[in-house]
Design an enzyme around this catalytic site. Structure first.
Site, mmCIF file in Angstrom:
data_model
loop_
_atom_site.group_PDB
_atom_site.id
_atom_site.type_symbol
_atom_site.label_atom_id
_atom_site.label_comp_id
_atom_site.label_asym_id
_atom_site.label_seq_id
_atom_site.Cartn_x
_atom_site.Cartn_y
_atom_site.Cartn_z
ATOM 1 N N ASP A 161 0.820 -1.212 0.000
ATOM 2 C CA ASP A 161 0.000 0.000 0.000
ATOM 3 C C ASP A 161 0.854 1.263 0.000
ATOM 4 O O ASP A 161 2.076 1.213 0.182
ATOM 5 C CB ASP A 161 -0.955 -0.002 1.207
ATOM 6 N N ASP A 182 -7.300 -2.280 14.177
ATOM 7 C CA ASP A 182 -8.688 -2.573 13.821
ATOM 8 C C ASP A 182 -8.794 -3.845 12.970
ATOM 9 O O ASP A 182 -9.841 -4.144 12.419
ATOM 10 C CB ASP A 182 -9.293 -1.374 13.068
ATOM 11 N N HIS A 196 -6.987 -4.426 10.209
ATOM 12 C CA HIS A 196 -6.711 -4.237 8.781
ATOM 13 C C HIS A 196 -5.447 -4.986 8.358
ATOM 14 O O HIS A 196 -4.544 -5.222 9.157
ATOM 15 C CB HIS A 196 -6.666 -2.752 8.378
ATOM 16 N N GLU A 214 -9.483 -1.765 5.349
ATOM 17 C CA GLU A 214 -10.091 -1.410 6.627
ATOM 18 C C GLU A 214 -11.371 -2.218 6.854
ATOM 19 O O GLU A 214 -11.961 -2.728 5.893
ATOM 20 C CB GLU A 214 -10.431 0.085 6.617
#
Ligand code: PGA
Length: 242
Positions: free
Chosen positions: A67, A136, A138, A143
């Site tokens: 990413d 979280d 991810h 996400e």
């Protein structure tokens, strides 16, 4: 899933680096999917050390990162391109033209995303994908959401991620709100996945992701369905596992 529990971050780094260097030794032309963040730093340090000792040769390796932030150019200190150059690429003999990250500042990001997927296909897929896990759940910047997105796409970062990543920026308002990330199909098609986690703050999400239901609300839970995942995590991160 194979699980390697280590005493601490340093040992986690050494074990994960071992798996990566074995991959490069077994297949010198391999395609490595790489990750950024605090967790893999020690892995890159270890690999650099082994490279300097002539134990591993990256000259034929191709790397494809997960990413990149949108709206930061590659020479911005917080871009993932900069991170990879500074923490790994410039210290080893990988050919710079064989190192790929999505161009977060591309004007036509949809084209950039489909080009990135095409690149991964052209390379024959990822031999090994290194993955961290976010607070979280991810992976990459996939996400929590209502559904998984298969290919490379632009994502609005959740406030929790922006907050977590603000430690690298001069303020929370400086963290980009968007990023380009490989999708779940890109990651799941990797032949081998090395998931790394370190520290107490990852303990709860790691346990939920790997023992709870598979759901796009916890993106990393999809890894339960991959046939060849190696989890390398330290004791603190694994404290909720029996
Ligand atoms: P970290 O990030 O290694 O900096 O904790 C992990 C991730 O967000 O994937």
């Amino acid at each position: 899933m194979q699980i390697i529990k280590t005493t601490d971050h340093q040992q986690m780094s050494r074990y994960a680096a071992n798996i990566i260097s074995a991959q490069v030794i077994m297949k010198p032309t391999c395609v490595l999917g790489l990750a950024t963040g605090a967790t893999p730093m020690g892995i890159y340090k270890q690999l650099i050390e082994w490279y300097r000792k002539n134990d591993v040769d990256f000259s034929l390796v191709t790397s494809v990162n997960l990413d990149e932030y949108c709206d930061l150019s590659g020479d911005h200190e917080q871009s993932y391109r900069y991170y990879m150059n500074e923490n790994f690429f410039r210290h080893i003999n990988i050919a710079p033209e064989n190192t790929f990250l999505p161009a977060g500042d591309a004007a036509d990001y949809e084209k950039e995303c489909s080009d990135y997927d095409a690149l991964i296909q052209r390379l024959g897929g990822l031999d090994l994908q290194l993955l961290g896990i976010g607070h979280d759940g991810h992976i990459g910047f996939n996400e929590p959401a209502d559904e998984y997105v298969p290919g490379t796409h632009r994502v609005r970062l959740l406030d929790e991620t922006i907050e977590a990543n603000s430690r690298f920026f001069s303020g929370v308002d400086k963290v980009p709100k968007y990023a380009l990330t490989m999708g779940i199909r890109d990651i799941m098609q990797a032949k081998k996945i090395v998931l790394v986690a370190s520290g107490e703050e990852k303990a709860e999400i790691l346990h939920k992701a790997l023992t709870g239901p598979v759901s796009p609300r916890i993106p990393a839970s999809v890894l339960q369905l991959h046939p060849n995942v190696i989890l390398v995590a330290d004791e603190m991160a694994m404290q909720h596992f029996a």
